[in-house]
Design a protein around this motif. Structure first.
Motif, mmCIF file in Angstrom:
data_model
loop_
_atom_site.group_PDB
_atom_site.id
_atom_site.type_symbol
_atom_site.label_atom_id
_atom_site.label_comp_id
_atom_site.label_asym_id
_atom_site.label_seq_id
_atom_site.Cartn_x
_atom_site.Cartn_y
_atom_site.Cartn_z
ATOM 1 N N THR A 62 -0.753 1.605 1.726
ATOM 2 C CA THR A 62 0.118 0.703 2.475
ATOM 3 C C THR A 62 -0.593 0.307 3.762
ATOM 4 O O THR A 62 -1.483 1.030 4.224
ATOM 5 C CB THR A 62 1.471 1.364 2.825
ATOM 6 O OG1 THR A 62 1.244 2.419 3.769
ATOM 7 C CG2 THR A 62 2.159 1.927 1.586
ATOM 8 N N PRO A 63 -0.210 -0.805 4.375
ATOM 9 C CA PRO A 63 -0.864 -1.211 5.628
ATOM 10 C C PRO A 63 -0.730 -0.174 6.745
ATOM 11 O O PRO A 63 -1.553 -0.128 7.646
ATOM 12 C CB PRO A 63 -0.142 -2.510 6.011
ATOM 13 C CG PRO A 63 0.415 -3.028 4.736
ATOM 14 C CD PRO A 63 0.732 -1.817 3.906
ATOM 15 N N GLU A 64 0.291 0.663 6.682
ATOM 16 C CA GLU A 64 0.509 1.671 7.721
ATOM 17 C C GLU A 64 -0.133 3.011 7.408
ATOM 18 O O GLU A 64 -0.073 3.928 8.221
ATOM 19 C CB GLU A 64 2.014 1.896 7.936
ATOM 20 C CG GLU A 64 2.767 0.671 8.409
ATOM 21 C CD GLU A 64 3.146 -0.272 7.275
ATOM 22 O OE1 GLU A 64 3.173 0.161 6.107
ATOM 23 O OE2 GLU A 64 3.386 -1.456 7.561
ATOM 24 N N SER A 65 -0.732 3.151 6.248
ATOM 25 C CA SER A 65 -1.297 4.437 5.858
ATOM 26 C C SER A 65 -2.561 4.757 6.650
ATOM 27 O O SER A 65 -3.201 3.889 7.238
ATOM 28 C CB SER A 65 -1.587 4.454 4.358
ATOM 29 O OG SER A 65 -2.600 3.540 4.039
ATOM 30 N N ALA A 66 -2.915 6.022 6.659
ATOM 31 C CA ALA A 66 -4.054 6.500 7.451
ATOM 32 C C ALA A 66 -5.352 5.790 7.065
ATOM 33 O O ALA A 66 -6.101 5.339 7.942
ATOM 34 C CB ALA A 66 -4.208 8.012 7.279
ATOM 35 N N LYS A 67 -5.615 5.675 5.785
ATOM 36 C CA LYS A 67 -6.869 5.048 5.326
ATOM 37 C C LYS A 67 -6.950 3.603 5.795
ATOM 38 O O LYS A 67 -7.967 3.163 6.324
ATOM 39 C CB LYS A 67 -6.957 5.123 3.803
ATOM 40 C CG LYS A 67 -8.244 4.566 3.236
ATOM 41 C CD LYS A 67 -8.257 4.726 1.722
ATOM 42 C CE LYS A 67 -9.524 4.319 1.059
ATOM 43 N NZ LYS A 67 -10.206 3.152 1.523
ATOM 44 N N GLU A 68 -5.880 2.854 5.622
ATOM 45 C CA GLU A 68 -5.882 1.452 6.006
ATOM 46 C C GLU A 68 -5.958 1.282 7.524
ATOM 47 O O GLU A 68 -6.616 0.376 8.022
ATOM 48 C CB GLU A 68 -4.650 0.734 5.436
ATOM 49 C CG GLU A 68 -4.800 0.355 3.969
ATOM 50 C CD GLU A 68 -4.739 1.526 2.997
ATOM 51 O OE1 GLU A 68 -4.318 2.632 3.386
ATOM 52 O OE2 GLU A 68 -5.137 1.342 1.836
ATOM 53 N N ARG A 69 -5.295 2.160 8.276
ATOM 54 C CA ARG A 69 -5.369 2.076 9.745
ATOM 55 C C ARG A 69 -6.798 2.292 10.227
ATOM 56 O O ARG A 69 -7.280 1.571 11.087
ATOM 57 C CB ARG A 69 -4.445 3.103 10.403
ATOM 58 C CG ARG A 69 -2.996 2.793 10.289
ATOM 59 C CD ARG A 69 -2.654 1.579 11.093
ATOM 60 N NE ARG A 69 -1.206 1.459 11.145
ATOM 61 C CZ ARG A 69 -0.581 0.334 11.343
ATOM 62 N NH1 ARG A 69 -1.258 -0.774 11.526
ATOM 63 N NH2 ARG A 69 0.730 0.293 11.370
ATOM 64 N N GLU A 71 -9.516 1.711 8.547
ATOM 65 C CA GLU A 71 -10.261 0.509 8.156
ATOM 66 C C GLU A 71 -9.993 -0.633 9.132
ATOM 67 O O GLU A 71 -10.915 -1.364 9.507
ATOM 68 C CB GLU A 71 -9.881 0.080 6.730
ATOM 69 C CG GLU A 71 -10.267 1.045 5.643
ATOM 70 C CD GLU A 71 -11.763 1.165 5.443
ATOM 71 O OE1 GLU A 71 -12.512 0.217 5.778
ATOM 72 O OE2 GLU A 71 -12.206 2.216 4.939
ATOM 73 N N GLN A 72 -8.727 -0.787 9.543
ATOM 74 C CA GLN A 72 -8.379 -1.850 10.484
ATOM 75 C C GLN A 72 -9.072 -1.648 11.826
ATOM 76 O O GLN A 72 -9.598 -2.597 12.417
ATOM 77 C CB GLN A 72 -6.855 -1.901 10.674
ATOM 78 C CG GLN A 72 -6.116 -2.364 9.440
ATOM 79 C CD GLN A 72 -4.622 -2.046 9.497
ATOM 80 O OE1 GLN A 72 -4.140 -1.394 10.409
ATOM 81 N NE2 GLN A 72 -3.897 -2.533 8.497
ATOM 82 N N PHE A 73 -9.076 -0.412 12.318
ATOM 83 C CA PHE A 73 -9.739 -0.134 13.591
ATOM 84 C C PHE A 73 -11.241 -0.370 13.490
ATOM 85 O O PHE A 73 -11.860 -0.905 14.423
ATOM 86 C CB PHE A 73 -9.451 1.292 14.071
ATOM 87 C CG PHE A 73 -8.139 1.420 14.784
ATOM 88 C CD1 PHE A 73 -7.949 0.845 16.028
ATOM 89 C CD2 PHE A 73 -7.096 2.116 14.212
ATOM 90 C CE1 PHE A 73 -6.746 0.958 16.702
ATOM 91 C CE2 PHE A 73 -5.880 2.239 14.873
ATOM 92 C CZ PHE A 73 -5.701 1.659 16.112
#
Length: 119
Positions: A62-69, A71-73
């Motif tokens: 999900t966009p809020e999940s640890a992996k995606e966060r 990646e976003q940073f």
């Protein structure tokens, strides 16, 4: 914000160095988040399976999940580093964009409040 910004080369080099250090830390975090998907050892009860599934959802997908966060940073920090690495000239063009992206990633952190152009 004025249309002109001058940064001394030493300052630009220091900012790029700091960004590289932060990116290295985020790369370690990226490796760690891959392991978060292995939510084993909770047992065979239905409640234990539901708990493990909840941990996996928070880990990735999900966009809020640890992996995606993470990646976003990494993406935003890479853009910032690259903007400064070009001599700081691209910073003015990308400042509002990365500030907006950071505000989207974590709207509670107050990023963008001092950057009216980022809104």
């Amino acid at each position: 914000m004025s249309g002109f910004l001058r940064l001394e080369p030493e300052i630009i080099d220091e900012i790029v160095r700091i960004c590289d250090i932060m990116l290295a830390d985020f790369e370690k975090s990226r490796a760690t988040t891959g392991n978060l998907l292995f939510a084993d050892g909770f047992g065979d009860f239905d409640s234990a399976k539901q708990l493990a599934a909840g941990y996996r959802r928070k880990a990735a997908g999900t966009p809020e999940s640890a992996k995606e966060r993470v990646e976003q940073f990494i993406e935003v920090l890479t853009q910032l580093r690259d903007a400064f690495a070009t001599g700081g000239e691209a910073f003015l063009d990308t400042e509002s964009d990365w500030a907006r992206q950071l505000a989207i990633i974590d709207p509670d952190n107050g990023t963008g409040n001092g950057h009216q152009n980022a809104q």
